[in-house]
Design an enzyme around this catalytic site. Structure first.
Site: not given
Ligand code: DOR
Ligand code: ZN
Length: 428
Positions: A56, A276, A303
């Site tokens: 991710h 998120n 992430d």
């Molecule tokens: O914090 C986040 N940023 N959560 C996500 O699911 C997407 C990501 C982003 O693309 O910036």
């Molecule tokens: Zn996400």
């Protein structure tokens, strides 16, 4: 053919051994191996792991090259010990066609710092309305097997069902960003005592858990594979544990930040903590660590979400969500899991390389450190202690929650098919 001898490394944290790399392959693992003209890396006391694999990563190219590119993102990945990353689909344009995933795949091949496996979008434009061309993306040069609308939830149950049915034909997987949209309208942080005190819109745990519950049931019904992105609550862990006890094909990931940080940090109103899913409570952190230790959560995924400073250095409500993670992930895992006794280094290899590579069905990655295997390797100095300094990041973005914080461990060398991408702590 170039040869490298890594001398005296604790392979997966075990006894010290020598590892000889010849060309792109591990040629031998043993004691007292002859250097025989090879370049020697003295590893004494360091840990040798299989190259890390991230399921991710937001590389942002095409479209948001101001925050990251495939080149800078793969340099950040190599610095953090990664030899492969899955590039998320929420780019501009969205990676919802064979053309875009092939573009990202080609950029990855040219970057050379780690393997880049594009993730395809589940729905056209991440809009949740119409299935994207999953088959064409799979058949493209990028051979996409992981599909995700990450950043958004596939909230329509029928679309989710069809996606699960579709990818079954080629052993694909749907990676769900579980967030019930109506329950999280206007949400700014975790719903709980801190959000009540601060008067910020709350993001209830049930918004994540209800979608996970639905999707494990759907995956079971269809007989397909679902992967849950960035689990963040104790309740989500319980649902995944239950689904696994049924023998269903469900896997899950946790981010380093959800293993360490809590919503108490939001009291600072520093948007570096805005993410998120949101940072949750101490009890959630405890449950996530235990679930990663017992294997209920399969893997750590960063992430990695780079954002330019103008999107983060602003008031909380206006700030973008996400934090960079590739260059600190292993240190956070050492701190939260290894130094707490929850996981040994073999466990780290499993959760950060073997299992994520298996979930993505990546060939040549997440392999044992043994003769004949591709030489994708990461050498870590676990005794190192130092403050995180984002000015030294290879990432184009600086939005780390760990700036100035002391974290243990440092990647000293990364090898991608035998070629050093990091040597003595420096990118090559
Ligand atoms: O914090 C986040 N940023 N959560 C996500 O699911 C997407 C990501 C982003 O693309 O910036
Ligand atoms: Zn996400």
């Amino acid at each position: 053919m170039s040869k490298t001898l890594i001398r005296g490394a604790k392979v997966l944290g075990g006894e010290a051994q020598d590892v000889l790399i010849d060309g792109g392959t591990v040629a031998a693992v043993g004691t007292g191996l002859d250097a025989d003209g090879a370049r020697v890396v003295e590893a004494d006391g360091r840990i040798l792991l299989p190259g890390l694999v991230d399921l991710h990563t937001h590389l942002r190219e095409p479209g948001r090259e101001d925050s990251e590119t495939v080149l800078t993102g793969t340099r950040a990945a190599a610095s953090g010990g990664y030899t492969a990353v899955h590039a998320m689909a929420n780019t501009f344009p969205v990676a919802d066609t064979a053309g875009v995933v092939e573009q990202v795949w080609r950029l990855g091949r040219e970057s050379g710092h780690c393997d880049v496996q594009p993730v395809g979008a589940v729905t056209v434009g991440l809009e949740g309305k119409q299935l994207a061309e999953l088959g064409a993306m799979h058949e493209s040069a990028a051979s996409v097997r992981v599909f995700s609308d990450d950043g958004k939830c596939v909230d329509d149950a029928v679309i989710m069902r069809r996606a699960l049915e579709y990818v079954k034909a080629f052993d694909g997987v749907i990676a769900q960003h579980a967030q019930e949209p109506r329950l999280t309208e206007g949400a700014q942080m975790n719903e709980g005592t801190v959000s009540a005190e601060l008067g910020l819109g709350g993001w209830p745990a049930v918004a994540e858990e209800s979608v996970i519950a639905r999707d494990v049931l759907l995956a079971a019904h269809v007989g397909s594979r679902v992967h849950i992105c960035h689990l963040s609550t104790a309740g989500s862990v319980e649902i995944v544990r239950w689904a696994k006890s049924k023998g269903w094909n469900v896997t899950a990931e946790v981010t380093p930040h959800h293993l360490l940080l809590t919503d108490e940090l939001v009291r600072s109103y520093d948007p570096v903590y805005k993410v998120n899913p949101p940072l949750r409570t101490e009890a959630d952190v405890r449950a996530l660590r235990e679930a990663l230790a017992d294997g209920t959560i399969d893997c750590v995924a960063t992430d990695h979400a780079p954002h330019p400073h103008e999107d983060k250095d602003c008031e909380w409500g206006a700030a973008a969500m996400g934090m960079v993670g590739l260059e600190t992930a292993l240190s956070v895992v050492q701190h939260t899991m290894v130094e707490t006794g929850l996981l040994d280094w073999a466990g780290v290899a499993d959760r950060m390389s073997f299992r994520p590579a298996a979930i993505g069905r990546l060939a040549g990655q997440g392999r044992p450190v043994s003769a004949g295997e591709p030489a994708n390797l990461t050498l870590v100095d676990p005794a190192y202690r130092g403050a995180v300094d984002s000015a030294r990041f290879a990432s184009r973005s600086r939005n780390t929650p760990y700036q100035g914080r002391e974290l243990p461990g440092r990647v000293t060398h990364t090898f991608l098919r035998g070629r050093a991408t990091v040597m003595d702590g420096k990118l090559v």
